[in-house]
Design a protein around this motif. Structure first.
Motif, mmCIF file in Angstrom:
data_model
loop_
_atom_site.group_PDB
_atom_site.id
_atom_site.type_symbol
_atom_site.label_atom_id
_atom_site.label_comp_id
_atom_site.label_asym_id
_atom_site.label_seq_id
_atom_site.Cartn_x
_atom_site.Cartn_y
_atom_site.Cartn_z
ATOM 1 N N PRO A 1 5.677 13.319 2.983
ATOM 2 C CA PRO A 1 5.564 13.780 4.374
ATOM 3 C C PRO A 1 4.630 12.886 5.181
ATOM 4 N N SER A 2 4.946 12.669 6.449
ATOM 5 C CA SER A 2 4.108 11.824 7.306
ATOM 6 C C SER A 2 2.729 12.463 7.522
ATOM 7 N N PRO A 3 1.697 11.639 7.784
ATOM 8 C CA PRO A 3 0.339 12.173 7.950
ATOM 9 C C PRO A 3 0.042 12.610 9.380
ATOM 10 N N ARG B 1 15.828 9.415 1.020
ATOM 11 C CA ARG B 1 15.174 10.718 1.011
ATOM 12 C C ARG B 1 13.792 10.450 1.566
ATOM 13 N N HIS B 2 13.324 11.296 2.435
ATOM 14 C CA HIS B 2 12.241 10.887 3.286
ATOM 15 C C HIS B 2 11.478 12.113 3.705
ATOM 16 N N TYR B 3 10.282 11.930 4.187
ATOM 17 C CA TYR B 3 9.557 13.021 4.814
ATOM 18 C C TYR B 3 9.512 14.234 3.888
ATOM 19 N N ALA B 4 9.470 13.982 2.559
ATOM 20 C CA ALA B 4 9.763 15.063 1.621
ATOM 21 C C ALA B 4 8.559 15.477 0.776
ATOM 22 N N PRO C 1 4.256 1.312 10.108
ATOM 23 C CA PRO C 1 5.014 2.505 9.734
ATOM 24 C C PRO C 1 4.044 3.675 9.643
ATOM 25 N N SER C 2 4.538 4.847 9.278
ATOM 26 C CA SER C 2 3.648 5.994 9.085
ATOM 27 C C SER C 2 2.721 5.712 7.896
ATOM 28 N N ALA C 3 1.479 6.248 7.972
ATOM 29 C CA ALA C 3 0.446 5.903 6.984
ATOM 30 C C ALA C 3 0.456 6.869 5.800
ATOM 31 N N ASN C 4 1.598 6.963 5.145
ATOM 32 C CA ASN C 4 1.743 7.818 3.965
ATOM 33 C C ASN C 4 2.356 6.987 2.839
ATOM 34 N N THR C 5 2.266 7.506 1.621
ATOM 35 C CA THR C 5 3.015 6.890 0.532
ATOM 36 C C THR C 5 4.492 7.041 0.850
ATOM 37 N N ALA D 1 0.828 -1.219 0.000
ATOM 38 C CA ALA D 1 0.000 0.000 0.000
ATOM 39 C C ALA D 1 0.858 1.264 0.000
ATOM 40 N N LYS D 2 1.980 1.240 0.724
ATOM 41 C CA LYS D 2 2.844 2.420 0.843
ATOM 42 C C LYS D 2 3.870 2.524 -0.277
ATOM 43 N N GLY D 3 4.141 1.394 -0.957
ATOM 44 C CA GLY D 3 5.268 1.368 -1.884
ATOM 45 C C GLY D 3 6.572 1.485 -1.122
ATOM 46 N N ARG D 4 6.642 0.831 0.048
ATOM 47 C CA ARG D 4 7.819 0.966 0.921
ATOM 48 C C ARG D 4 8.894 -0.047 0.531
ATOM 49 N N PRO D 5 10.181 0.383 0.503
ATOM 50 C CA PRO D 5 11.248 -0.578 0.211
ATOM 51 C C PRO D 5 11.275 -1.705 1.252
HETATM 52 MG MG MG Z 1 7.628 6.814 7.736
#
Ligand code: MG
Ligand code: AMP
Length: 338
Positions: free
Chosen positions: A150-152, A230-233, A142-146, A56-60
């Motif tokens: 940026p985190s939600p 790169r994160h939270y961006a 994890p945080s519920a963002n793509t 859902a997040k496309g997380r590595p």
């Molecule tokens: Mg996160």
């Protein structure tokens, strides 16, 4: 867009939490509020459920998840407590501190990206607590963002990223802290600060005598895998000024050479000073007065830039005391080009 789910927006009441817990026990994942940011949770002991979070997040896959628990007995089912872990949990749980500790076999391998340790946290948010307790399961979240965004800080932020991709979000209103938890490795004699957060380096040092940074000390602690991205961006470029002079140069330079105006995301004090130096109110997004206010508004400010289409974002560096270290960390990750 492919609609995998008609995302249910659940109230944080008995009926809403029961529905959320039912879906979690079926092996689904869904979003819930915590005091730090909204999380996207699934049963930490079910690898297939956890895989849905990554999808859902496309997380590595190599970025491990934090396991959330509602009480100490549940924590004991997922990790081995060291004396340092005991001490930190005693002082800071429930709250925004994640402890990295030796993992137990109950935890699915994809939660920890194959590591022998697991990050564990007991949130203090009443809805997070009630949700985990109702599930009766440790919840990897994890945080519920793509991934990368940026985190939600609100259920609306979650829906902006994940509507139709997840079966539910529990709407508990805006979060209070607004930055992710502090992460420390607690397997040794002293905490190793892997990610700064609301629980500050000073507070950890006061309790434990010393706080190490990754690579410091006479042993080699594993760094936090997620911190390399790169994160939270936001989508635009983030430019950081270390002082008023640098902020002014950035503003003049970007205003002159670009078609689009930059936006300045600043503390109230810096915003006032920049206005004395010629910046206009409409160029400025005010974060607030205290570091607490600034932290709680930071990700909302970045999401505002994404929605409005600002391609250049100018922001400031804070002093590193207390929450300043965590703020500067998120700012430098957002500004990173990797
Ligand atoms: Mg996160
Ligand atoms: P997120 O939930 O998106 O805020 O990310 C959680 C972060 O916690 C990861 O990116 C890692 O940096 C860190 N983390 C989680 N588990 C571990 C672990 N076992 N060892 C080191 N760092 C971890």
């Amino acid at each position: 867009m492919f609609k995998e789910y008609e995302t249910e927006i659940l109230a944080p009441d008995e009926a809403g939490l029961s529905r959320a817990a039912e879906l979690i026990r079926e092996g689904k994942c869904g979003a819930f509020p915590t005091e730090t940011v909204y999380g996207l949770g699934a049963n930490a002991c079910d690898g297939e459920a956890v895989a849905r979070i990554f999808k859902a997040k496309g997380r590595p896959q190599d970025n491990p998840l934090i396991v959330h628990v509602s009480d100490r007995a549940m924590a004991d089912t997922v990790c081995e407590f060291t004396p340092l872990g005991e001490k930190l949990a005693e002082k800071f749980w429930p709250g925004p501190l994640t402890l990295v500790l030796p993992k137990k076999d109950t935890v699915a391998d994809n939660v920890t990206a194959g590591l022998s340790t697991v990050g564990v946290r007991m949130p203090s948010h009443p809805v997070a607590h009630a949700f985990i307790e109702k599930c009766g399961l440790p919840i990897a979240a994890p945080s519920a963002n793509t991934s990368g965004k940026p985190s939600p800080a609100t259920a609306e932020h979650v829906l902006d990223d994940l509507r139709y991709r997840i079966p539910f979000v529990i709407d508990g209103g805006p979060v209070t802290i607004g930055l992710e938890s502090t992460v420390v490795n607690a397997t040794g004699d002293y905490p190793v600060l892997l990610r700064p957060g609301k629980v500050s380096r000073e507070e950890l040092a006061e309790l434990c005598g010393q706080v190490l940074l990754p690579g410091e000390g006479d042993f080699d602690k594993p760094a936090s895998p997620g911190m390399k991205y790169r994160h939270y961006a936001p989508q635009g470029r983030v430019h950081v000024g270390r002082n008023i002079g640098e902020l002014e140069v950035l503003r003049l330079d970007l205003s002159m050479h670009r078609m689009r105006m930059p936006v300045l995301i600043l503390s109230n004090a810096t915003a006032d000073e920049m206005m004395r130096r010629g910046a206009r109110p409409h160029e400025i997004y005010r974060l607030g007065d205290t570091k607490e206010e600034i932290a709680s508004n930071w990700f909302t400010a970045l999401r505002y830039c994404d929605k409005t289409g600002f391609m250049d974002i100018i922001t400031e560096e804070f002093d590193e005391e207390g929450l300043g270290l965590a703020l500067n960390n998120r700012i430098s990750r957002a500004a990173s080009k990797e």
